[in-house]
Design a protein around this motif. Structure first.
Motif, short mmCIF file in Angstrom:
data_model
loop_
_atom_site.label_atom_id
_atom_site.label_comp_id
_atom_site.label_asym_id
_atom_site.label_seq_id
_atom_site.Cartn_x
_atom_site.Cartn_y
_atom_site.Cartn_z
N TRP A 1 3.64 -11.16 10.49
CA TRP A 1 2.79 -12.10 9.85
C TRP A 1 3.20 -12.14 8.48
CZ3 TRP A 1 1.42 -15.58 12.97
CH2 TRP A 1 0.84 -16.80 12.64
N HIS A 2 3.66 -13.18 7.81
CA HIS A 2 4.25 -13.38 6.58
C HIS A 2 2.94 -13.57 5.41
CE1 HIS A 2 6.21 -14.71 2.97
NE2 HIS A 2 7.29 -14.35 3.39
N PRO A 3 2.98 -12.69 4.32
CA PRO A 3 1.72 -12.55 3.53
C PRO A 3 1.31 -13.95 2.93
CG PRO A 3 3.58 -11.59 2.56
CD PRO A 3 3.92 -11.88 3.92
N VAL A 4 2.25 -14.78 2.83
CA VAL A 4 2.02 -16.31 2.29
C VAL A 4 1.06 -16.96 3.28
CG1 VAL A 4 2.96 -18.46 1.72
CG2 VAL A 4 3.88 -16.52 0.87
N MET B 1 6.02 -8.24 6.73
CA MET B 1 4.83 -8.14 6.23
C MET B 1 4.61 -7.59 4.90
SD MET B 1 3.40 -4.31 8.00
CE MET B 1 4.23 -4.80 9.65
N GLY B 2 3.50 -7.73 4.59
CA GLY B 2 3.51 -7.28 2.65
C GLY B 2 2.41 -8.05 1.93
N LEU B 3 2.83 -8.11 0.76
CA LEU B 3 2.07 -8.85 -0.45
C LEU B 3 3.14 -9.83 -1.06
CD1 LEU B 3 0.06 -6.11 -1.71
CD2 LEU B 3 -0.69 -7.60 0.10
N ASP B 4 2.53 -11.05 -1.31
CA ASP B 4 3.24 -12.06 -2.04
C ASP B 4 2.18 -12.85 -3.08
OD1 ASP B 4 4.56 -14.45 -3.04
OD2 ASP B 4 5.97 -14.19 -1.59
N TYR B 5 2.45 -12.22 -4.52
CA TYR B 5 1.50 -12.56 -5.40
C TYR B 5 2.11 -14.07 -6.13
CZ TYR B 5 -1.31 -8.57 -4.75
OH TYR B 5 -1.94 -7.37 -4.23
N ILE C 1 9.12 -4.65 5.15
CA ILE C 1 8.22 -4.91 4.03
C ILE C 1 8.72 -6.33 3.04
CG2 ILE C 1 7.02 -4.21 1.70
CD1 ILE C 1 6.17 -3.03 4.43
N HIS C 2 7.75 -7.06 2.79
CA HIS C 2 8.20 -8.34 1.96
C HIS C 2 7.40 -8.00 0.76
CE1 HIS C 2 8.57 -12.73 0.52
NE2 HIS C 2 7.18 -12.34 -0.07
N ASN C 3 7.70 -8.14 -0.41
CA ASN C 3 7.21 -7.99 -1.77
C ASN C 3 7.77 -8.82 -2.95
OD1 ASN C 3 6.18 -6.63 -3.99
ND2 ASN C 3 7.83 -5.03 -4.29
N ARG C 4 6.73 -9.72 -3.27
CA ARG C 4 6.98 -10.33 -4.39
C ARG C 4 5.93 -10.34 -5.57
NH1 ARG C 4 9.10 -16.55 -4.25
NH2 ARG C 4 9.81 -16.72 -6.11
N GLU C 5 6.34 -9.58 -6.49
CA GLU C 5 5.47 -9.57 -7.62
C GLU C 5 4.27 -8.65 -7.21
OE1 GLU C 5 4.64 -13.37 -9.17
OE2 GLU C 5 6.70 -13.82 -8.94
N ALA C 6 4.42 -7.65 -6.50
CA ALA C 6 3.02 -6.94 -5.80
C ALA C 6 3.50 -5.26 -5.62
CB ALA C 6 2.66 -7.42 -4.64
N THR C 7 4.54 -4.90 -6.38
CA THR C 7 5.09 -3.34 -5.94
C THR C 7 3.92 -2.29 -5.95
OG1 THR C 7 7.17 -4.23 -6.94
CG2 THR C 7 6.72 -1.55 -6.63
N GLU C 8 3.16 -2.43 -6.96
CA GLU C 8 2.08 -1.29 -7.11
C GLU C 8 1.21 -1.32 -5.94
OE1 GLU C 8 2.10 1.06 -9.09
OE2 GLU C 8 3.49 0.63 -10.71
N ASP C 9 0.59 -2.52 -5.71
CA ASP C 9 -0.32 -2.80 -4.73
C ASP C 9 0.12 -2.33 -3.16
OD1 ASP C 9 -2.40 -3.52 -6.32
OD2 ASP C 9 -2.18 -5.53 -5.77
N ILE C 10 1.42 -2.60 -2.94
CA ILE C 10 2.23 -2.48 -1.60
C ILE C 10 2.44 -0.92 -1.63
CG2 ILE C 10 4.45 -2.33 -0.76
CD1 ILE C 10 4.62 -5.47 -1.49
N ILE C 11 2.70 -0.29 -2.52
CA ILE C 11 2.85 1.23 -2.52
C ILE C 11 1.77 1.87 -2.25
CG2 ILE C 11 3.68 3.22 -3.89
CD1 ILE C 11 5.73 1.64 -4.93
N ALA C 12 0.58 1.42 -2.81
CA ALA C 12 -0.54 2.02 -2.66
C ALA C 12 -1.09 1.67 -1.38
CB ALA C 12 -1.73 1.60 -3.57
#
Length: 255
Positions: free
Chosen positions: A62-65, A93-97, A127-138
């Protein structure tokens, strides 16, 4: 022989000429693909295409958007699909800010839920990451995602984070941006990643590599990515193709 580890041949941009696209990929030496489904429409299509082609596989997530649209029903659906013989990973999956459709707290919760599911069904994650690296790694560290491992899809971040990803049992996948003339970060990463953790992808129809930047991307263009990586690593494209294909087959547990 190339392995495009992240394609979206299951979306409407390919409805008019999908067979021709697949033929061009074959002619370019693309032997394997993972088709990524990320919502109600694209997930069934990803599995359908994988069922129709011996060397095509599916990932479901499920895409974070669209995290705000995911309920327990969708999570149960993903769990059921995870047992399909052609499903080789959960994601993306992941975070997209960058986009604001789904609030950050909801994105984080949906991300955690999918990591929990991956550990339950024992599948690696994309992992999908857009402008959210620190939160994704955490979140990956807090949820012990290293138990299943994963891939940082279309990695376009600083080389400073690579070792952290490797320590979590993650692979690094490079796409079209590594070919862009002014893109320094992916070039640094392409040189740095160990031989056994590097993969290549197109993320088609998005992020077409140079000289096709701005046009619709397609799996055949993964060869352009591999050629640029070979140039950066001062080797030949056949070596990169063989290495990244072996890595992808190991990661996705494909014989």
């Amino acid at each position: 022989m190339l392995f495009d580890t992240h394609v979206h041949l299951n979306i409407e941009q390919f409805d008019q000429d999908r067979e021709e696209v697949l033929k061009r990929a074959q002619e370019a030496g693309v032997a394997y693909m993972v088709i990524v489904g990320f919502d109600h429409e694209t997930i069934p299509k990803a599995i359908e295409l994988a069922e129709q082609n011996d060397h095509m596989y599916a990932a479901v997530g499920w895409h974070p958007v669209d995290a705000i649209d995911m309920t327990d029903k969708e999570l149960q659906w993903l769990e059921e699909l995870a047992s399909h013989p052609k499903v080789v990973a959960l994601g993306e999956m992941g975070l997209d800010y960058h986009w604001d459709k789904s609030p950050k707290d909801i994105q984080k919760e949906v991300f955690r839920q999918q990591i929990h599911l991956a550990k339950k069904v024992n599948l690696p994650i994309i992992i999908h990451n857009r402008e959210a690296t620190e939160d994704i790694i955490a979140i990956l560290q807090e949820e012990n995602a290293s138990q299943v491992g994963g891939v940082m899809h279309c990695y376009n971040d600083s080389v400073d984070y690579v070792d952290t990803c490797l320590d979590m049992n993650f692979y690094i996948s490079l796409g079209g941006p590594v070919t862009f003339k002014n893109a320094t970060l992916p070039k640094e990463v392409a040189k740095y990643v160990p031989n056994d953790r590097l993969m290549v992808e197109t993320d088609c129809p998005f992020l077409a590599p140079h000289p096709n930047r701005g046009k619709r991307n397609e799996p055949a263009y993964v060869k352009l990515v591999a050629e640029k990586v070979a140039e950066i690593r001062e080797t030949d494209v056949d070596t990169i193709a063989q290495m990244t294909t072996a890595n992808a087959k190991r990661f996705f547990r494909i014989e």
